[in-house]
Design a protein around this motif. Structure first.
Motif, short mmCIF file in Angstrom:
data_model
loop_
_atom_site.label_atom_id
_atom_site.label_comp_id
_atom_site.label_asym_id
_atom_site.label_seq_id
_atom_site.Cartn_x
_atom_site.Cartn_y
_atom_site.Cartn_z
N GLY A 48 -7.27 0.74 0.07
CA GLY A 48 -6.29 0.44 -0.95
C GLY A 48 -5.64 1.61 -1.66
N SER A 49 -6.17 2.82 -1.53
CA SER A 49 -5.60 3.97 -2.24
C SER A 49 -5.50 5.22 -1.38
CB SER A 49 -6.44 4.28 -3.49
OG SER A 49 -6.45 3.20 -4.36
N ILE A 50 -5.27 5.04 -0.09
CA ILE A 50 -5.13 6.19 0.80
C ILE A 50 -3.98 7.08 0.34
CG2 ILE A 50 -4.56 6.89 3.17
CD1 ILE A 50 -7.37 5.83 3.05
N ASP A 51 -2.92 6.47 -0.21
CA ASP A 51 -1.78 7.26 -0.69
C ASP A 51 -2.22 8.27 -1.75
OD1 ASP A 51 -2.21 4.88 -2.29
OD2 ASP A 51 -0.33 5.36 -3.33
N LEU A 52 -3.14 7.90 -2.62
CA LEU A 52 -3.62 8.82 -3.65
C LEU A 52 -4.46 9.94 -3.04
CD1 LEU A 52 -4.57 6.23 -6.43
CD2 LEU A 52 -2.46 7.56 -6.18
N LEU A 53 -5.27 9.60 -2.03
CA LEU A 53 -6.05 10.64 -1.34
C LEU A 53 -5.12 11.64 -0.65
CD1 LEU A 53 -8.96 8.60 0.27
CD2 LEU A 53 -9.11 10.21 -1.63
N LEU A 63 2.70 7.69 7.66
CA LEU A 63 1.59 8.57 8.01
C LEU A 63 1.45 8.64 9.52
CD1 LEU A 63 -1.12 7.42 5.47
CD2 LEU A 63 0.65 9.16 5.21
N THR A 64 1.39 9.85 10.01
CA THR A 64 1.19 10.08 11.43
C THR A 64 -0.29 10.20 11.70
OG1 THR A 64 3.30 11.24 11.53
CG2 THR A 64 1.79 11.59 13.35
N VAL A 65 -0.77 9.44 12.68
CA VAL A 65 -2.17 9.48 13.08
C VAL A 65 -2.26 10.36 14.33
CG1 VAL A 65 -4.13 8.11 13.90
CG2 VAL A 65 -2.54 7.15 12.20
N ILE A 66 -3.14 11.34 14.29
CA ILE A 66 -3.38 12.20 15.44
C ILE A 66 -4.84 12.01 15.85
CG2 ILE A 66 -3.41 14.55 16.35
CD1 ILE A 66 -1.39 15.30 14.16
N VAL A 67 -5.06 11.66 17.11
CA VAL A 67 -6.42 11.50 17.62
C VAL A 67 -7.01 12.90 17.82
CG1 VAL A 67 -7.81 10.68 19.55
CG2 VAL A 67 -5.91 9.29 18.70
N LEU A 68 -8.23 13.07 17.34
CA LEU A 68 -8.90 14.37 17.39
C LEU A 68 -9.86 14.47 18.57
CD1 LEU A 68 -9.84 14.71 13.61
CD2 LEU A 68 -7.86 15.72 14.81
N GLN A 69 -10.00 15.67 19.05
CA GLN A 69 -11.05 15.97 20.01
C GLN A 69 -12.38 16.03 19.22
OE1 GLN A 69 -10.66 16.27 23.37
NE2 GLN A 69 -8.56 15.62 22.96
N HIS A 118 0.81 -1.22 0.00
CA HIS A 118 0.00 0.00 0.00
C HIS A 118 0.85 1.27 0.00
CE1 HIS A 118 -3.82 -2.02 0.27
NE2 HIS A 118 -3.31 -2.80 1.20
N LEU A 119 2.15 1.13 -0.10
CA LEU A 119 3.08 2.26 -0.21
C LEU A 119 3.18 3.09 1.06
CD1 LEU A 119 2.06 3.49 -3.77
CD2 LEU A 119 3.95 1.96 -3.18
N LEU A 120 2.68 2.56 2.18
CA LEU A 120 2.73 3.35 3.41
C LEU A 120 2.63 2.46 4.64
CD1 LEU A 120 -0.44 3.53 4.63
CD2 LEU A 120 -0.67 4.96 2.63
N GLU A 121 2.98 3.06 5.78
CA GLU A 121 2.73 2.51 7.11
C GLU A 121 2.16 3.66 7.93
OE1 GLU A 121 2.91 -0.65 8.01
OE2 GLU A 121 4.13 -1.46 6.38
N VAL A 122 1.47 3.34 9.01
CA VAL A 122 0.89 4.37 9.87
C VAL A 122 1.48 4.25 11.27
CG1 VAL A 122 -1.25 4.57 8.56
CG2 VAL A 122 -1.12 2.91 10.41
N HIS A 148 -5.18 15.50 -1.36
CA HIS A 148 -5.75 16.39 -0.34
C HIS A 148 -4.79 16.79 0.77
CE1 HIS A 148 -9.67 15.84 -2.15
NE2 HIS A 148 -9.54 14.53 -2.06
N GLY A 149 -3.66 16.12 0.90
CA GLY A 149 -2.69 16.47 1.93
C GLY A 149 -2.89 15.76 3.25
N SER A 150 -4.12 15.34 3.54
CA SER A 150 -4.41 14.59 4.76
C SER A 150 -5.75 13.88 4.59
CB SER A 150 -4.44 15.52 5.98
OG SER A 150 -5.46 16.49 5.82
N VAL A 151 -6.01 12.95 5.48
CA VAL A 151 -7.25 12.19 5.47
C VAL A 151 -7.75 12.12 6.90
CG1 VAL A 151 -8.23 9.88 5.07
CG2 VAL A 151 -6.50 10.78 3.50
#
Length: 175
Positions: free
Chosen positions: A69-74, A126-132, A31-35, A78-81
């Motif tokens: 399967g295509s989060i890398d394209l998103l 990809l860095t995951v940040i938990v949102l309020q 998938h071209l990425l890790e989180v 868009h710069g982020s998801v």
């Protein structure tokens, strides 16, 4: 898992592994990425990382990435998801009215590289940040969701905790 002096980074494992898709076409980097997600040591209260709600975040984000399967394209577009997750044992302060927890995925952070090399080529991290809940609502209610995610990512990284996922922190709403 990577343990730092004052934090722990939980990283997915296998999203960038080579695989063959349904068309039997070899995809050399999966998938071209890790989180990953980073949180202060105190967030784990001495309990095993695998038992934490933060581990559940990475597990669920990984499953969503693999399923989509295509989060890398998103991300390139868009710069982020962002996404909302149904977590087990999430801190109640993070749950919205639907008992879901929002997360923001973006490439790189102040102390994390945007990518790393593998024998098959470069893989995005990809860095995951938990949102309020108010931050997730900010994105959901915006007319331009991509811009709201970019603005929120910039505001979060400018905060003292930066990209760290912390259950109890004030919401950061860009103006």
């Amino acid at each position: 898992m990577i343990r730092r002096a004052d934090s722990i980074i939980i990283v997915s494992d296998g999203l960038s592994d080579p695989f063959e898709d349904d068309d039997d076409v070899f995809v050399p980097r999966g998938h071209l990425l890790e989180v990953c997600i980073e949180a202060p040591l105190a967030a784990f209260d001495g309990a095993p990382v695998q038992a934490s709600w933060l581990f559940d975040v990475i597990y669920q984000v990984s499953q969503n990435v693999a399923d989509h399967g295509s989060i890398d394209l998103l991300l390139q577009r868009h710069g982020s998801v962002s996404m909302a997750l149904d977590l087990q044992d999430a801190p109640k302060a993070l749950e919205d009215e639907n008992e879901q927890v929002g997360v923001l995925l973006a490439q790189g952070a102040a102390t994390l590289p945007p990518a790393f090399d593998t024998p098959y080529g470069e893989v995005m991290l990809l860095t995951v940040i938990v949102l309020q809940p108010a931050e997730l609502a900010y994105i959901s209610e915006a007319e331009d969701k991509a811009q709201s995610r970019r603005d929120l990512a910039a505001a979060l990284t400018a905060e003292p905790m930066g990209h760290w996922s912390v259950a109890e922190r004030p919401a950061v709403i860009p103006r």
